[in-house]
Enzyme design. Structure first.
Site, PDB file in Angstrom:
ATOM      1  N   LYS A 189       0.833  -1.217   0.000  1.00 18.42           N
ATOM      2  CA  LYS A 189       0.000   0.000   0.000  1.00 18.42           C
ATOM      3  C   LYS A 189       0.863   1.260   0.000  1.00 18.42           C
ATOM      4  CE  LYS A 189       0.684   1.379   4.377  1.00 18.42           C
ATOM      5  NZ  LYS A 189       1.037   2.747   4.845  1.00 18.42           N
ATOM      6  N   THR A 246      -4.142   5.511   3.578  1.00 19.11           N
ATOM      7  CA  THR A 246      -2.933   6.155   3.068  1.00 19.11           C
ATOM      8  C   THR A 246      -3.092   6.729   1.663  1.00 19.11           C
ATOM      9  OG1 THR A 246      -2.117   3.968   2.397  1.00 19.11           O
ATOM     10  CG2 THR A 246      -1.333   4.830   4.473  1.00 19.11           C
TER      11      THR A 246
END
Length: 327
Positions: A189, A246
């Site tokens: 990620k 994020t």
């Protein structure tokens, strides 16, 4: 397993937040800090230089002697991914047998292409490797805001014991035995968050951001499946949850790095002096994907921008001109 004494290796923002969480959970807590300036700040000002405005409770002991942490019941290793090996090697000779060493870094080691728990297993073979990951910002956790994460260990009982030990009410750990899936999600990620930041920095709009995050998640799932991760882990906190967090806020250092790239900054300065693990992970991730014949065009585009092979506009064109395919 009784876990009362917890050591936190690293007094940065995340380490300080986790130390405060462990204290709220009723544990005896110690922070080990290597960097002299931050050690002085932690001991004299009771504040981490990397988490200004958050007081480190006097009940938390701070030390520069790594050996003092060795008799803890569990140790949270909160150092950058590329520093994990050197810290574990230094700790390994003194740590007690079967002590859980919980990696709290999200990355893959350069050169060896090993995940954090693999480094722990290799360098401290008598310890128990574990991983903590999930959608969490240090400032939120330090303030006691509601946060959920995943703690994974191969032994389900140990994972459960660790979850109980870190449960501080507003900090809620779920437990898992899918170690590889949890750490894989955290590493992947970071690269995708850089891509999401580029979209924002370039001003491509909310529709593009949604498409990028969705197709990025598809890459994460494919990569996870190729490395034996469970689908439910990819759909959980350490996969989809962390990706959502994020890919949409400037609090993420990786996202902020991407924003700077999208605005035209060079890759060697876009992080603005902050640690963005995705910069280090991107080329390694791409190598591992190619080995498994996993298609990851977004991650490849990020790697190309970071290496200077393509500029941002060329990277975007490479994605938009790919052959049409079914979803």
């Amino acid at each position: 397993m009784t876990i009362q004494r917890i050591a936190v290796l690293g007094g940065g923002a995340w380490g300080s937040a986790l130390a405060l969480t462990c204290l709220r959970a009723g544990r005896r807590v110690m922070i080990w800090e290597h960097e002299p300036g931050n050690f002085e700040s932690l001991t004299q000002k009771r504040e981490s230089r990397f988490l200004p405005g958050v007081r480190i409770d006097n009940a938390i002991k701070v030390t520069r002697d790594l050996g003092e942490t060795a008799d803890s019941d569990a140790i949270l290793v909160v150092v950058p991914a590329q520093a994990m090996r050197s810290v574990i090697v230094s700790l390994a000779q003194s740590v007690a047998r079967r002590t859980p060493l919980i990696a709290c870094a999200k990355g893959i080691e350069h050169g060896t292409r090993k995940f954090m728990t693999e480094i722990i297993a290799e360098c401290a073979p008598t310890a128990v490797p574990a991983i903590l990951s999930g959608p969490s910002f240090a400032a939120d956790v330090a303030r006691g805001l509601p946060t959920a994460v995943t703690i994974a260990a191969a032994d389900g009982k140990i994972a459960l014991d660790l979850a109980h030990a870190l449960n501080a009410g507003t900090f809620r750990p779920y437990h898992s035995t899918d170690v590889r899936g949890v750490e894989l999600g955290g590493a992947t990620k970071n690269v995708l968050a850089i891509a999401a930041g580029i979209v924002t920095g370039k001003g491509l709009g909310a529709s593009a951001s949604a498409a990028l995050t969705t197709r990025g998640f598809a890459e994460l799932v494919r990569f996870g499946a190729a490395h034996g991760a469970k689908t439910e882990t990819m759909m959980g906190l350490s996969g989809l949850g962390d990706l959502i967090l994020t890919c949409g806020t400037a609090q993420s250092r990786n996202f902020s790095c991407g924003v700077a790239l999208g605005k035209g900054e060079k890759s060697d300065t876009a992080a603005h002096g902050k640690l963005a693990e995705g910069i280090f992970t991107a080329p390694v991730l791409l190598e591992m994907a190619r080995e498994k014949d996993v298609e990851m065009p977004i991650s490849a585009a990020v790697a190309a921008v970071l290496s200077g092979k393509n500029n941002v506009d060329e990277a975007i064109d490479s994605l938009l001109t790919r052959p049409l395919k079914s979803e």
